[in-house]
Design a protein around this motif. Structure first.
Motif, mmCIF file in Angstrom:
data_model
loop_
_atom_site.group_PDB
_atom_site.id
_atom_site.type_symbol
_atom_site.label_atom_id
_atom_site.label_comp_id
_atom_site.label_asym_id
_atom_site.label_seq_id
_atom_site.Cartn_x
_atom_site.Cartn_y
_atom_site.Cartn_z
ATOM 1 N N GLU A 1 1.119 -5.849 0.318
ATOM 2 C CA GLU A 1 1.461 -6.586 -0.901
ATOM 3 C C GLU A 1 2.215 -5.710 -1.899
ATOM 4 O O GLU A 1 3.172 -6.154 -2.517
ATOM 5 C CB GLU A 1 0.198 -7.156 -1.559
ATOM 6 N N THR A 2 1.779 -4.467 -2.049
ATOM 7 C CA THR A 2 2.382 -3.576 -3.034
ATOM 8 C C THR A 2 3.745 -3.059 -2.588
ATOM 9 O O THR A 2 4.676 -2.991 -3.383
ATOM 10 C CB THR A 2 1.438 -2.396 -3.349
ATOM 11 N N SER A 3 3.854 -2.695 -1.314
ATOM 12 C CA SER A 3 5.111 -2.109 -0.822
ATOM 13 C C SER A 3 6.157 -3.174 -0.499
ATOM 14 O O SER A 3 7.352 -2.897 -0.567
ATOM 15 C CB SER A 3 4.852 -1.268 0.433
ATOM 16 N N SER B 1 -1.937 6.984 15.262
ATOM 17 C CA SER B 1 -2.993 6.721 14.286
ATOM 18 C C SER B 1 -2.576 6.538 12.827
ATOM 19 O O SER B 1 -3.425 6.475 11.955
ATOM 20 C CB SER B 1 -4.028 7.851 14.357
ATOM 21 N N ILE B 2 -1.274 6.441 12.551
ATOM 22 C CA ILE B 2 -0.842 6.251 11.158
ATOM 23 C C ILE B 2 -0.276 4.841 10.997
ATOM 24 O O ILE B 2 0.576 4.412 11.773
ATOM 25 C CB ILE B 2 0.205 7.301 10.732
ATOM 26 N N ILE B 3 -0.768 4.133 9.984
ATOM 27 C CA ILE B 3 -0.251 2.813 9.656
ATOM 28 C C ILE B 3 0.749 3.032 8.528
ATOM 29 O O ILE B 3 0.375 3.472 7.437
ATOM 30 C CB ILE B 3 -1.391 1.866 9.236
ATOM 31 N N GLY B 4 2.025 2.786 8.813
ATOM 32 C CA GLY B 4 3.082 3.077 7.848
ATOM 33 C C GLY B 4 3.778 1.829 7.352
ATOM 34 O O GLY B 4 3.753 0.780 8.004
ATOM 35 N N PHE B 5 4.419 1.971 6.195
ATOM 36 C CA PHE B 5 5.095 0.850 5.546
ATOM 37 C C PHE B 5 6.491 1.299 5.129
ATOM 38 O O PHE B 5 6.641 2.281 4.403
ATOM 39 C CB PHE B 5 4.296 0.396 4.322
ATOM 40 N N VAL C 1 5.291 5.093 2.854
ATOM 41 C CA VAL C 1 3.887 5.308 2.511
ATOM 42 C C VAL C 1 3.057 4.886 3.714
ATOM 43 O O VAL C 1 3.547 4.187 4.600
ATOM 44 C CB VAL C 1 3.432 4.479 1.269
ATOM 45 N N GLY C 2 1.804 5.312 3.738
ATOM 46 C CA GLY C 2 0.952 4.910 4.848
ATOM 47 C C GLY C 2 -0.464 5.411 4.682
ATOM 48 O O GLY C 2 -0.803 6.055 3.687
ATOM 49 N N TYR C 3 -1.274 5.118 5.689
ATOM 50 C CA TYR C 3 -2.658 5.592 5.684
ATOM 51 C C TYR C 3 -3.178 5.650 7.110
ATOM 52 O O TYR C 3 -2.592 5.082 8.030
ATOM 53 C CB TYR C 3 -3.552 4.704 4.815
ATOM 54 N N SER C 4 -4.281 6.363 7.275
ATOM 55 C CA SER C 4 -4.934 6.442 8.566
ATOM 56 C C SER C 4 -6.441 6.513 8.368
ATOM 57 O O SER C 4 -6.926 7.422 7.698
ATOM 58 C CB SER C 4 -4.453 7.674 9.333
ATOM 59 N N PRO C 5 -7.177 5.539 8.928
ATOM 60 C CA PRO C 5 -8.637 5.570 8.821
ATOM 61 C C PRO C 5 -9.211 6.537 9.856
ATOM 62 O O PRO C 5 -9.553 6.145 10.961
ATOM 63 C CB PRO C 5 -9.041 4.118 9.112
ATOM 64 N N LYS D 1 -2.114 1.336 -6.218
ATOM 65 C CA LYS D 1 -0.887 0.531 -6.210
ATOM 66 C C LYS D 1 0.254 1.275 -6.911
ATOM 67 O O LYS D 1 1.390 1.240 -6.459
ATOM 68 C CB LYS D 1 -1.138 -0.829 -6.861
ATOM 69 N N GLU D 2 -0.064 1.975 -8.001
ATOM 70 C CA GLU D 2 0.953 2.776 -8.698
ATOM 71 C C GLU D 2 1.454 3.906 -7.802
ATOM 72 O O GLU D 2 2.647 4.209 -7.779
ATOM 73 C CB GLU D 2 0.383 3.384 -9.986
ATOM 74 N N LEU D 3 0.531 4.559 -7.073
ATOM 75 C CA LEU D 3 0.909 5.644 -6.162
ATOM 76 C C LEU D 3 1.853 5.130 -5.070
ATOM 77 O O LEU D 3 2.841 5.782 -4.725
ATOM 78 C CB LEU D 3 -0.332 6.279 -5.525
ATOM 79 N N ILE D 4 1.556 3.956 -4.541
ATOM 80 C CA ILE D 4 2.393 3.350 -3.498
ATOM 81 C C ILE D 4 3.795 3.070 -4.050
ATOM 82 O O ILE D 4 4.802 3.496 -3.483
ATOM 83 C CB ILE D 4 1.746 2.045 -2.958
ATOM 84 N N THR D 5 3.850 2.372 -5.170
ATOM 85 C CA THR D 5 5.130 1.994 -5.790
ATOM 86 C C THR D 5 5.943 3.222 -6.165
ATOM 87 O O THR D 5 7.140 3.313 -5.879
ATOM 88 C CB THR D 5 4.859 1.137 -7.052
ATOM 89 N N ASP D 6 5.280 4.178 -6.787
ATOM 90 C CA ASP D 6 5.939 5.402 -7.248
ATOM 91 C C ASP D 6 6.502 6.205 -6.071
ATOM 92 O O ASP D 6 7.617 6.714 -6.130
ATOM 93 C CB ASP D 6 4.922 6.246 -8.028
ATOM 94 N N SER D 7 5.728 6.307 -5.013
ATOM 95 C CA SER D 7 6.129 7.060 -3.833
ATOM 96 C C SER D 7 7.378 6.445 -3.194
ATOM 97 O O SER D 7 8.323 7.152 -2.840
ATOM 98 C CB SER D 7 4.971 7.075 -2.835
ATOM 99 N N ILE D 8 7.384 5.116 -3.065
ATOM 100 C CA ILE D 8 8.526 4.415 -2.471
ATOM 101 C C ILE D 8 9.775 4.625 -3.326
ATOM 102 O O ILE D 8 10.841 4.965 -2.819
ATOM 103 C CB ILE D 8 8.213 2.904 -2.292
#
Length: 140
Positions: free
Chosen positions: A40-42, A52-56, A74-78, A125-132
């Motif tokens: 939603e944010t990206s 193992s990385i979920i990226g956007f 941006v991305g994450y990995s559980p 959400k700010e970190l995601i937006t800012d990073s992109i």
């Protein structure tokens, strides 16, 4: 000199199948919540990067050394121990945002959290937006 082979590439692996393979029920739950927040944010659909990385989104980088490749914006990995969050490095705004983020530790490229409940979702959400924004400006 051997050509450097980039390990973390976008794959066709299913994001949902990957999340379903996470052992911890709590981590799986957080992984689904993160999926929704990141998408939603990206504004980008989730893709698997490596095993193992979920990226956007993605961008192409090229360093002065000549090394180049593609990476998710941006991305994450559980992961078993902690959830790894991937944001742009070298962005001074990141450090300021992390001061308000909540319970986390950070390495050079990753921010680690134990669980989503430990952090401020608005700051996430700010970190995601800012990073992109930072990466798209740096690598147009």
């Amino acid at each position: 000199m051997a050509e450097y082979e980039q390990k973390t590439k976008e794959t066709d692996q299913s994001v949902i199948e990957f999340i379903e393979s996470v052992d911890s029920a709590k981590k799986r739950e957080d992984a689904y919540k993160l999926l929704k927040i990141f998408e939603e944010t990206s504004g980008f659909e989730a893709k698997m990067w490596g095993p193992s990385i979920i990226g956007f989104g993605s961008y192409h980088y090229k360093y002065e050394s000549g090394h180049e490749g593609d990476a998710p914006l941006v991305g994450y990995s559980p992961r078993k121990a902690k959830i790894s969050l991937y944001f742009a490095t070298g962005d001074s705004a990141r450090e300021k945002l992390l001061e308000r983020f909540g319970k986390h530790t950070s390495g050079k490229a990753c921010v680690y959290i134990n669980k989503l409940a430990d952090v401020n979702e608005d700051v996430l959400k700010e970190l995601i937006t800012d990073s992109i924004f930072f990466l798209q400006k740096m690598y147009p």
